[in-house]
Design a protein around this motif. Structure first.
Motif, PDB file in Angstrom:
ATOM      1  N   MET A  32       0.819  -1.205   0.000  1.00 57.91           N
ATOM      2  CA  MET A  32       0.000   0.000   0.000  1.00 57.91           C
ATOM      3  C   MET A  32       0.857   1.261   0.000  1.00 57.91           C
ATOM      4  N   ARG A  33       1.989   1.235   0.696  1.00 59.19           N
ATOM      5  CA  ARG A  33       2.889   2.384   0.689  1.00 59.19           C
ATOM      6  C   ARG A  33       3.396   2.647  -0.736  1.00 59.19           C
ATOM      7  N   ASP A  57      -4.506   2.148   9.883  1.00 58.18           N
ATOM      8  CA  ASP A  57      -3.991   0.784   9.996  1.00 58.18           C
ATOM      9  C   ASP A  57      -2.835   0.514   9.026  1.00 58.18           C
ATOM     10  N   ARG A  58      -2.568   1.446   8.116  1.00 58.81           N
ATOM     11  CA  ARG A  58      -1.518   1.389   7.101  1.00 58.81           C
ATOM     12  C   ARG A  58      -1.711   0.287   6.057  1.00 58.81           C
ATOM     13  N   VAL A  59      -2.798  -0.464   6.129  1.00 59.47           N
ATOM     14  CA  VAL A  59      -3.071  -1.473   5.090  1.00 59.47           C
ATOM     15  C   VAL A  59      -4.290  -1.120   4.245  1.00 59.47           C
ATOM     16  N   TYR A  87      -6.728  -7.780  -1.543  1.00 59.78           N
ATOM     17  CA  TYR A  87      -7.157  -6.388  -1.491  1.00 59.78           C
ATOM     18  C   TYR A  87      -8.385  -6.246  -2.358  1.00 59.78           C
ATOM     19  N   VAL A  88      -9.487  -5.861  -1.753  1.00 57.08           N
ATOM     20  CA  VAL A  88     -10.715  -5.612  -2.487  1.00 57.08           C
ATOM     21  C   VAL A  88     -10.782  -4.112  -2.759  1.00 57.08           C
ATOM     22  N   ALA A 137      -0.488  -1.875 -10.709  1.00 56.96           N
ATOM     23  CA  ALA A 137      -1.513  -2.068  -9.669  1.00 56.96           C
ATOM     24  C   ALA A 137      -2.232  -0.750  -9.392  1.00 56.96           C
ATOM     25  N   ALA A 138      -1.468   0.341  -9.240  1.00 58.39           N
ATOM     26  CA  ALA A 138      -2.078   1.655  -8.979  1.00 58.39           C
ATOM     27  C   ALA A 138      -2.967   2.079 -10.147  1.00 58.39           C
TER      28      ALA A 138
END
Length: 151
Positions: A32-33, A57-59, A87-88, A137-138
């Protein structure tokens, strides 16, 4: 619906599933980062840009696009052999009662071995060795939000 008892072999895997879940969350934080860094390359103007923010939560990730609001949230899943993170990607819609409803529009998976799978049926790729994996992905997250319509 009927449910069956689990086998001893299935039940003995619970502790390894817990360790896998911890490792997946560590990988998920990094994924995610990196995805947020890729999203930060898009224009930031509120009229035409893309804004993103990691959750506490950073996720999890919240995304604002010209095509609507989106979010990514992590689910831990098991196929009976291995645990992975899914990851939805969800897009916000308004219901007839003017309440926000979230609809799943895409997914990507994260393994405990620092691998990512684009979609649910792709192939696992090392997140550090695949040259443009997290950029794709992004971009896929934005595309999924943009091309999805209310159903």
């Amino acid at each position: 619906m009927k449910f069956s008892a689990f086998t001893d072999q299935q039940l003995s895997s619970v502790s390894s599933m817990q360790r896998a879940a911890q490792q997946i969350k560590i990988t998920a934080v990094e994924v995610m980062r990196c995805i947020q860094m890729e999203l930060d390359r898009y224009p930031k103007d509120e009229q035409s840009g893309i804004l993103s923010a990691l959750g506490d939560d950073r996720v999890s990730l919240k995304i604002s696009t010209p095509f609507g609001e989106g979010r990514c949230r992590l689910e831990l899943i098991s196929d009976g052999h291995e645990v992975c993170g899914r990851y939805v990607v969800e897009k916000a819609y308004l219901s007839e009662a003017d309440a926000t409803v979230w609809k799943a529009v895409w997914a990507l998976r994260v393994s405990r071995r620092e691998e990512v799978m684009l979609g649910d049926d792709g192939c696992w790729q090392d997140m550090y060795e695949a040259a443009d994996l997290l950029r794709r992905a992004a971009a896929s997250i934005i595309y999924a939000i943009a091309e999805s319509t209310a159903a």
